[in-house]
Design a protein around this motif. Structure first.
Motif, PDB file in Angstrom:
ATOM      1  N   THR A 175     -69.468  -5.988 -54.865  1.00 27.17           N
ATOM      2  CA  THR A 175     -70.881  -5.057 -54.691  1.00 27.17           C
ATOM      3  C   THR A 175     -70.782  -3.048 -55.258  1.00 27.17           C
ATOM      4  OG1 THR A 175     -71.067  -5.271 -52.750  1.00 27.17           O
ATOM      5  CG2 THR A 175     -72.024  -3.251 -53.023  1.00 27.17           C
ATOM      6  N   GLN A 209     -63.964 -10.376 -47.843  1.00 30.26           N
ATOM      7  CA  GLN A 209     -64.568  -9.548 -48.001  1.00 30.26           C
ATOM      8  C   GLN A 209     -63.843  -8.246 -48.306  1.00 30.26           C
ATOM      9  OE1 GLN A 209     -65.766  -8.913 -43.053  1.00 30.26           O
ATOM     10  NE2 GLN A 209     -63.808 -10.299 -43.455  1.00 30.26           N
ATOM     11  N   MET A 266     -67.232  -7.600 -41.255  1.00 29.66           N
ATOM     12  CA  MET A 266     -67.613  -6.147 -42.378  1.00 29.66           C
ATOM     13  C   MET A 266     -69.806  -6.451 -42.221  1.00 29.66           C
ATOM     14  SD  MET A 266     -65.668  -4.367 -44.176  1.00 29.66           S
ATOM     15  CE  MET A 266     -66.967  -3.934 -45.446  1.00 29.66           C
ATOM     16  N   VAL A 282     -62.239  -1.760 -45.071  1.00 30.10           N
ATOM     17  CA  VAL A 282     -62.466  -3.193 -44.569  1.00 30.10           C
ATOM     18  C   VAL A 282     -61.107  -3.145 -43.756  1.00 30.10           C
ATOM     19  CG1 VAL A 282     -62.323  -5.438 -45.865  1.00 30.10           C
ATOM     20  CG2 VAL A 282     -63.598  -4.604 -47.146  1.00 30.10           C
ATOM     21  N   GLU A 297     -66.534  -6.972 -52.018  1.00 30.61           N
ATOM     22  CA  GLU A 297     -67.087  -5.319 -51.364  1.00 30.61           C
ATOM     23  C   GLU A 297     -66.791  -3.880 -52.639  1.00 30.61           C
ATOM     24  OE1 GLU A 297     -68.019  -2.752 -48.737  1.00 30.61           O
ATOM     25  OE2 GLU A 297     -68.798  -4.872 -48.179  1.00 30.61           O
ATOM     26  N   ILE A 312     -62.467   1.068 -50.739  1.00 32.40           N
ATOM     27  CA  ILE A 312     -63.209   0.178 -50.600  1.00 32.40           C
ATOM     28  C   ILE A 312     -61.725  -0.903 -50.244  1.00 32.40           C
ATOM     29  CG2 ILE A 312     -63.617  -1.853 -51.550  1.00 32.40           C
ATOM     30  CD1 ILE A 312     -63.789  -0.839 -54.039  1.00 32.40           C
TER      31      ILE A 312
END
Length: 261
Positions: free
Chosen positions: A43, A36, A251, A144, A40, A140
């Protein structure tokens, strides 16, 4: 396995998560968290958050391959870096709580692998240009961690109760601890980036030993912490595949934090 880009890292982690779910293997706990974080980061790269997206792709790929190498070495003959051997060595220990498994993975990956990956991404004086993007990952990772902590609360009732009583103090401590570890990792990255091969080997050896010591402290804490962890473990789910699935969807699940002040 060897990743060539961040997409390969995500796919490789997803594969470990799937296999761990089928086998009921606790290695899927940290792999789910790490997947995860990587999604992120990807992204953020695609969204133009970083100064140099291509560099961050290389960085994340090197970072991911450190984990894959350690995972493959352990599966092959239980070899690999000391800190990862300590981490993987507890996968069959039913007394280790979910959060311990997560923290053991975070410890090895941040306190050993992160500095190595950063220095290899930007060797020499180029390391200094990496700092801003390196620090952006803290936000980030922190986001998470908070979402995964909510997932752990659903799987570990007593941990959830302590979370509520502590007004999420444990999360702030965890987030601060991760940030502090990453600051130290940055210092070590700068050190490694300026060293010759012999010096780097000595530094990496030192980092591995230190991370292994921290792993032992996380795995076998003294004082009142150990009985408290045993009590927490007695309330946790024993359904390893279900835990992995829950963590891996952290997430994507609406946060209980949304809409609160």
């Amino acid at each position: 396995m060897a990743a060539e880009n961040i997409d390969d890292v995500v796919d490789g982690l997803a594969g470990i998560v799937r296999e761990a779910g089928r086998a009921g293997d606790r290695v899927g706990y940290f792999a789910a968290l790490y997947r995860q974080v990587t999604v992120e980061v990807r992204t953020a790269i695609h969204g133009g958050l970083f100064d140099d997206g291509a560099r961050m792709d290389r960085f994340d790929t090197l970072f991911g391959n450190r984990y894959f190498d350690a995972y493959d070495a352990w599966r092959r003959d239980q070899s690999g870096p000391r800190c990862w051997r300590e981490t993987f060595g507890l996968l069959d220990d039913a007394d280790t709580v979910i959060v311990q498994h997560l923290l053991l993975g975070v410890n090895a990956h941040i306190n050993l692998d992160l500095a190595i990956a950063a220095a290899r991404t930007s060797p020499g004086e180029a390391i200094h240009a990496l700092r801003r993007d390196f620090l952006l990952i803290n936000d980030i990772l922190g986001r998470v961690v908070l979402e995964v902590q909510d997932s752990v609360g659903a799987l570990s009732p007593l941990m959830s109760l302590l979370d509520q009583v502590g007004a999420r103090t444990d999360e702030r401590i965890l987030d601060f601890s991760v940030r502090q570890s990453r600051e130290e990792a940055w210092y070590n990255a700068v050190l490694l980036a300026g060293q010759n091969e012999e010096e780097r080997e000595a530094t990496i050896e030192r980092l591995d030993i230190r991370a292994a010591v921290l792993a032992r402290l996380l795995a076998r804490p003294g004082g009142l912490v150990r009985p408290a962890l045993q009590l927490i473990r007695s309330t946790e789910s024993d359904d390893v595949p279900a835990v992995i699935t829950h963590l891996d969807n952290a997430m994507e699940r609406p946060s209980a934090r949304q809409g609160t002040g």
